[in-house]
Design a protein around this motif. Structure first.
Motif, PDB file in Angstrom:
ATOM      1  N   ILE A 150     -20.366  27.173   5.639  1.00 26.52           N
ATOM      2  CA  ILE A 150     -20.306  25.709   5.620  1.00 26.52           C
ATOM      3  C   ILE A 150     -18.967  25.234   5.077  1.00 26.52           C
ATOM      4  O   ILE A 150     -18.376  24.268   5.571  1.00 26.52           O
ATOM      5  CB  ILE A 150     -21.467  25.158   4.766  1.00 26.52           C
ATOM      6  CG1 ILE A 150     -22.802  25.509   5.415  1.00 26.52           C
ATOM      7  CG2 ILE A 150     -21.336  23.657   4.574  1.00 26.52           C
ATOM      8  CD1 ILE A 150     -23.998  25.224   4.556  1.00 26.52           C
ATOM      9  N   ASP A 151     -18.451  25.908   4.049  1.00 23.07           N
ATOM     10  CA  ASP A 151     -17.183  25.497   3.436  1.00 23.07           C
ATOM     11  C   ASP A 151     -16.038  25.493   4.434  1.00 23.07           C
ATOM     12  O   ASP A 151     -15.155  24.631   4.382  1.00 23.07           O
ATOM     13  CB  ASP A 151     -16.844  26.418   2.258  1.00 23.07           C
ATOM     14  CG  ASP A 151     -17.757  26.194   1.067  1.00 23.07           C
ATOM     15  OD1 ASP A 151     -18.393  25.118   1.014  1.00 23.07           O
ATOM     16  OD2 ASP A 151     -17.840  27.092   0.211  1.00 23.07           O
ATOM     17  N   GLU A 152     -16.035  26.459   5.361  1.00 27.78           N
ATOM     18  CA  GLU A 152     -14.972  26.521   6.369  1.00 27.78           C
ATOM     19  C   GLU A 152     -14.979  25.266   7.244  1.00 27.78           C
ATOM     20  O   GLU A 152     -13.929  24.725   7.582  1.00 27.78           O
ATOM     21  CB  GLU A 152     -15.139  27.766   7.238  1.00 27.78           C
ATOM     22  CG  GLU A 152     -14.803  29.057   6.512  1.00 27.78           C
ATOM     23  CD  GLU A 152     -15.081  30.266   7.387  1.00 27.78           C
ATOM     24  OE1 GLU A 152     -14.213  31.158   7.423  1.00 27.78           O
ATOM     25  OE2 GLU A 152     -16.155  30.334   8.017  1.00 27.78           O
ATOM     26  N   VAL A 153     -16.165  24.812   7.589  1.00 24.48           N
ATOM     27  CA  VAL A 153     -16.276  23.593   8.403  1.00 24.48           C
ATOM     28  C   VAL A 153     -15.832  22.382   7.594  1.00 24.48           C
ATOM     29  O   VAL A 153     -15.070  21.529   8.084  1.00 24.48           O
ATOM     30  CB  VAL A 153     -17.723  23.393   8.900  1.00 24.48           C
ATOM     31  CG1 VAL A 153     -17.829  22.129   9.754  1.00 24.48           C
ATOM     32  CG2 VAL A 153     -18.186  24.605   9.692  1.00 24.48           C
ATOM     33  N   GLU A 181     -26.206  18.396   4.543  1.00 29.99           N
ATOM     34  CA  GLU A 181     -27.564  18.947   4.622  1.00 29.99           C
ATOM     35  C   GLU A 181     -27.878  19.400   6.050  1.00 29.99           C
ATOM     36  O   GLU A 181     -28.427  20.480   6.279  1.00 29.99           O
ATOM     37  CB  GLU A 181     -28.585  17.901   4.174  1.00 29.99           C
ATOM     38  CG  GLU A 181     -30.016  18.409   4.208  1.00 29.99           C
ATOM     39  CD  GLU A 181     -31.022  17.339   3.783  1.00 29.99           C
ATOM     40  OE1 GLU A 181     -32.235  17.625   3.866  1.00 29.99           O
ATOM     41  OE2 GLU A 181     -30.594  16.236   3.382  1.00 29.99           O
ATOM     42  N   ALA A 182     -27.508  18.558   7.024  1.00 31.40           N
ATOM     43  CA  ALA A 182     -27.745  18.921   8.434  1.00 31.40           C
ATOM     44  C   ALA A 182     -26.888  20.114   8.837  1.00 31.40           C
ATOM     45  O   ALA A 182     -27.321  20.974   9.608  1.00 31.40           O
ATOM     46  CB  ALA A 182     -27.462  17.720   9.330  1.00 31.40           C
ATOM     47  N   LEU A 183     -25.674  20.158   8.300  1.00 32.87           N
ATOM     48  CA  LEU A 183     -24.787  21.283   8.603  1.00 32.87           C
ATOM     49  C   LEU A 183     -25.367  22.586   8.071  1.00 32.87           C
ATOM     50  O   LEU A 183     -25.288  23.636   8.719  1.00 32.87           O
ATOM     51  CB  LEU A 183     -23.407  21.022   7.997  1.00 32.87           C
ATOM     52  CG  LEU A 183     -22.324  22.061   8.279  1.00 32.87           C
ATOM     53  CD1 LEU A 183     -22.030  22.163   9.769  1.00 32.87           C
ATOM     54  CD2 LEU A 183     -21.044  21.725   7.502  1.00 32.87           C
ATOM     55  N   ARG A 184     -25.979  22.517   6.898  1.00 34.25           N
ATOM     56  CA  ARG A 184     -26.564  23.707   6.284  1.00 34.25           C
ATOM     57  C   ARG A 184     -27.672  24.278   7.181  1.00 34.25           C
ATOM     58  O   ARG A 184     -27.821  25.496   7.312  1.00 34.25           O
ATOM     59  CB  ARG A 184     -27.118  23.356   4.897  1.00 34.25           C
ATOM     60  CG  ARG A 184     -27.425  24.549   4.015  1.00 34.25           C
ATOM     61  CD  ARG A 184     -27.764  24.097   2.603  1.00 34.25           C
ATOM     62  NE  ARG A 184     -26.657  23.366   1.995  1.00 34.25           N
ATOM     63  CZ  ARG A 184     -25.600  23.941   1.441  1.00 34.25           C
ATOM     64  NH1 ARG A 184     -25.520  25.270   1.418  1.00 34.25           N
ATOM     65  NH2 ARG A 184     -24.648  23.210   0.896  1.00 34.25           N
ATOM     66  N   LYS A 185     -28.428  23.417   7.836  1.00 40.60           N
ATOM     67  CA  LYS A 185     -29.489  23.873   8.736  1.00 40.60           C
ATOM     68  C   LYS A 185     -28.912  24.633   9.925  1.00 40.60           C
ATOM     69  O   LYS A 185     -29.513  25.602  10.392  1.00 40.60           O
ATOM     70  CB  LYS A 185     -30.301  22.676   9.225  1.00 40.60           C
ATOM     71  CG  LYS A 185     -31.143  22.013   8.157  1.00 40.60           C
ATOM     72  CD  LYS A 185     -31.914  20.829   8.717  1.00 40.60           C
ATOM     73  CE  LYS A 185     -32.737  20.142   7.619  1.00 40.60           C
ATOM     74  NZ  LYS A 185     -33.465  18.954   8.154  1.00 40.60           N
ATOM     75  N   CYS A 186     -27.737  24.216  10.387  1.00 43.38           N
ATOM     76  CA  CYS A 186     -27.104  24.908  11.517  1.00 43.38           C
ATOM     77  C   CYS A 186     -26.728  26.337  11.159  1.00 43.38           C
ATOM     78  O   CYS A 186     -26.658  27.207  12.039  1.00 43.38           O
ATOM     79  CB  CYS A 186     -25.854  24.147  11.977  1.00 43.38           C
ATOM     80  SG  CYS A 186     -26.193  22.561  12.735  1.00 43.38           S
ATOM     81  N   PHE A 187     -26.461  26.578   9.874  1.00 36.63           N
ATOM     82  CA  PHE A 187     -26.048  27.905   9.438  1.00 36.63           C
ATOM     83  C   PHE A 187     -27.222  28.763   8.971  1.00 36.63           C
ATOM     84  O   PHE A 187     -27.024  29.851   8.446  1.00 36.63           O
ATOM     85  CB  PHE A 187     -25.004  27.785   8.325  1.00 36.63           C
ATOM     86  CG  PHE A 187     -23.623  27.515   8.843  1.00 36.63           C
ATOM     87  CD1 PHE A 187     -22.755  28.556   9.138  1.00 36.63           C
ATOM     88  CD2 PHE A 187     -23.204  26.218   9.072  1.00 36.63           C
ATOM     89  CE1 PHE A 187     -21.499  28.305   9.633  1.00 36.63           C
ATOM     90  CE2 PHE A 187     -21.933  25.954   9.563  1.00 36.63           C
ATOM     91  CZ  PHE A 187     -21.079  27.003   9.850  1.00 36.63           C
ATOM     92  N   ASP A 188     -28.429  28.262   9.177  1.00 32.60           N
ATOM     93  CA  ASP A 188     -29.607  29.073   8.868  1.00 32.60           C
ATOM     94  C   ASP A 188     -29.607  30.300   9.792  1.00 32.60           C
ATOM     95  O   ASP A 188     -29.432  30.164  11.004  1.00 32.60           O
ATOM     96  CB  ASP A 188     -30.878  28.246   9.099  1.00 32.60           C
ATOM     97  CG  ASP A 188     -32.129  29.021   8.731  1.00 32.60           C
ATOM     98  OD1 ASP A 188     -32.553  29.859   9.560  1.00 32.60           O
ATOM     99  OD2 ASP A 188     -32.675  28.790   7.645  1.00 32.60           O
ATOM    100  N   MET A 198     -19.514  27.444  16.666  1.00 36.67           N
ATOM    101  CA  MET A 198     -18.298  26.653  16.763  1.00 36.67           C
ATOM    102  C   MET A 198     -18.628  25.210  16.421  1.00 36.67           C
ATOM    103  O   MET A 198     -19.627  24.668  16.897  1.00 36.67           O
ATOM    104  CB  MET A 198     -17.706  26.707  18.173  1.00 36.67           C
ATOM    105  CG  MET A 198     -16.337  26.041  18.259  1.00 36.67           C
ATOM    106  SD  MET A 198     -15.697  25.930  19.943  1.00 36.67           S
ATOM    107  CE  MET A 198     -16.508  24.442  20.507  1.00 36.67           C
ATOM    108  N   CYS A 199     -17.808  24.612  15.580  1.00 36.36           N
ATOM    109  CA  CYS A 199     -17.972  23.198  15.235  1.00 36.36           C
ATOM    110  C   CYS A 199     -16.728  22.452  15.681  1.00 36.36           C
ATOM    111  O   CYS A 199     -15.609  22.948  15.526  1.00 36.36           O
ATOM    112  CB  CYS A 199     -18.186  23.023  13.737  1.00 36.36           C
ATOM    113  SG  CYS A 199     -19.675  23.844  13.114  1.00 36.36           S
ATOM    114  N   GLU A 200     -16.924  21.265  16.247  1.00 34.31           N
ATOM    115  CA  GLU A 200     -15.792  20.466  16.705  1.00 34.31           C
ATOM    116  C   GLU A 200     -16.004  19.004  16.331  1.00 34.31           C
ATOM    117  O   GLU A 200     -17.139  18.545  16.142  1.00 34.31           O
ATOM    118  CB  GLU A 200     -15.585  20.608  18.214  1.00 34.31           C
ATOM    119  CG  GLU A 200     -16.675  20.011  19.056  1.00 34.31           C
ATOM    120  CD  GLU A 200     -16.417  20.166  20.554  1.00 34.31           C
ATOM    121  OE1 GLU A 200     -15.432  20.827  20.935  1.00 34.31           O
ATOM    122  OE2 GLU A 200     -17.223  19.629  21.348  1.00 34.31           O
ATOM    123  N   THR A 201     -14.905  18.284  16.218  1.00 38.84           N
ATOM    124  CA  THR A 201     -14.965  16.866  15.904  1.00 38.84           C
ATOM    125  C   THR A 201     -15.707  16.111  16.996  1.00 38.84           C
ATOM    126  O   THR A 201     -15.453  16.314  18.187  1.00 38.84           O
ATOM    127  CB  THR A 201     -13.546  16.293  15.765  1.00 38.84           C
ATOM    128  OG1 THR A 201     -12.874  16.973  14.697  1.00 38.84           O
ATOM    129  CG2 THR A 201     -13.576  14.799  15.477  1.00 38.84           C
TER     130      THR A 201
END
Length: 333
Positions: A150-153, A181-188, A198-201
């Motif tokens: 998450i920190d990288e994003v 919080e939503a980002l953390r769910k993506c990394f589950d 991959m995350c993008e703007t």
């Protein structure tokens, strides 16, 4: 022509591939072609199985245990049918059908086929590789990061962001993320399933899609969704999105979008067919989101809808792709 349609497979896009392949086979038969349908996972399909697929009544999951097989090698069990065909029409979405594996096998065997080669498929399937080539070609694409934490994003991008598998298709696994919080769910781990994220703007604006056939663009489409993004549910539930062909655009904007779609197609080394997706932002700037070397081919998919807008019936469109591929193969032989 004698045609083998490849459909199904064992990727998470199997359902879409079965629907696409059955309709392509049906469309080609309506134009007088001799067609066999081959599922690399389960073998040759009988006509009654295809009819059930067209009705949507056949099971859309592979038999238990086949996920651990190498579907590209199972194709070789039907080598005689492949060699007897004038051409193969791959309609395998995701996995081996879209990452270049099947194309490499067919090239090795010297069997002609519709669509991009191994390299073009591999480059367009990997969204990180696609975006790097777009940047190198001076084509705008949203900022992105391949992240394992998450920190990288958080360090690289600001909310909102779009998170998706780097090598996915059919909008499977795409998520609009507006907070940590939503980002953390993506990394589950269960959510990621061992895949690279991959995350993008997120760029707000009008979502446009352009089909490329041969070296020409089809009428541009605009996708207006009922939710926030054009995800899997929106793509395959008709009431979730309006798909307008042709999009209502000024002539100069139409020309720009069509020109850049061809630039993307060529930058990735794609051939015969592709679908290029864009966002046109509020300032008139065009952002390329991704390229699809093997887009959906059901009668309700975006590429056939664009072809219909150009005056092609579904069968005529499928045959047009065959003719383009056959001419290319004869030229290169």
């Amino acid at each position: 022509m004698r045609v083998v349609v490849l459909l199904g497979g064992d990727s998470e896009e199997r359902d879409v591939s079965l629907a696409s392949g059955a309709q392509v086979a049906n469309g080609l038969r309506s134009m007088g072609h001799d067609v066999l349908s081959l599922d690399p996972t389960c073998g040759l399909l009988e006509l009654d199985q295809e009819e059930n697929l067209l009705k949507g009544t056949i099971s859309q999951l592979p038999p238990v245990g086949v996920h651990n097989t190498d579907s590209s090698m199972r194709v070789l069990e039907h080598l005689s049918q492949l060699r007897a065909a004038d051409i193969v029409f791959p309609v395998l979405h995701g996995g081996i059908g879209e990452n270049g594996t099947i194309q490499a096998v067919l090239d090795f065997l010297g069997i002609p086929y519709v669509g991009s080669d191994m390299l073009g498929c591999a480059l367009s399937m990997n969204k990180d590789a696609t975006k790097r080539l777009l940047r190198a070609s001076n084509i705008f694409t949203p900022d992105w990061v391949l992240a394992s934490t998450i920190d990288e994003v958080m360090r690289a991008l600001s909310f909102p962001v779009i998170c998706k598998p780097v090598d996915g298709g059919s909008s499977v696994g795409i998520t609009l993320v507006t907070n940590e919080e939503a980002l953390r769910k993506c990394f589950d781990p269960e959510q990621m399933k061992g895949r690279t994220l991959m995350c993008e703007t997120f760029v707000p604006g009008r979502e446009l899609t352009v089909g490329v056939v041969g070296e020409e663009t089809l009428p541009i489409g605009e996708i207006i969704v009922s939710g926030e993004i054009f995800d899997y549910e929106c793509k395959y539930r008709p009431e979730m999105a309006d798909e307008i062909f042709p999009a209502e655009l000024d002539g100069s904007v139409t020309a720009m979008v069509s020109r850049i779609a061809l630039e993307v197609h060529r930058a990735l080394g794609l051939r015969d067919l592709s679908r290029i997706d864009f966002i046109l932002d509020r300032n008139g700037k065009l952002w390329c989101l991704e390229a699809n070397s093997l887009p959906g081919m059901t009668t309700n998919s975006l590429l056939p809808k664009a072809a219909e807008s150009a005056g092609f019936s579904f069968g005529e469109f499928c045959e047009r792709l065959l003719v383009i591929a056959m001419k290319r193969n004869k030229k290169n032989s």
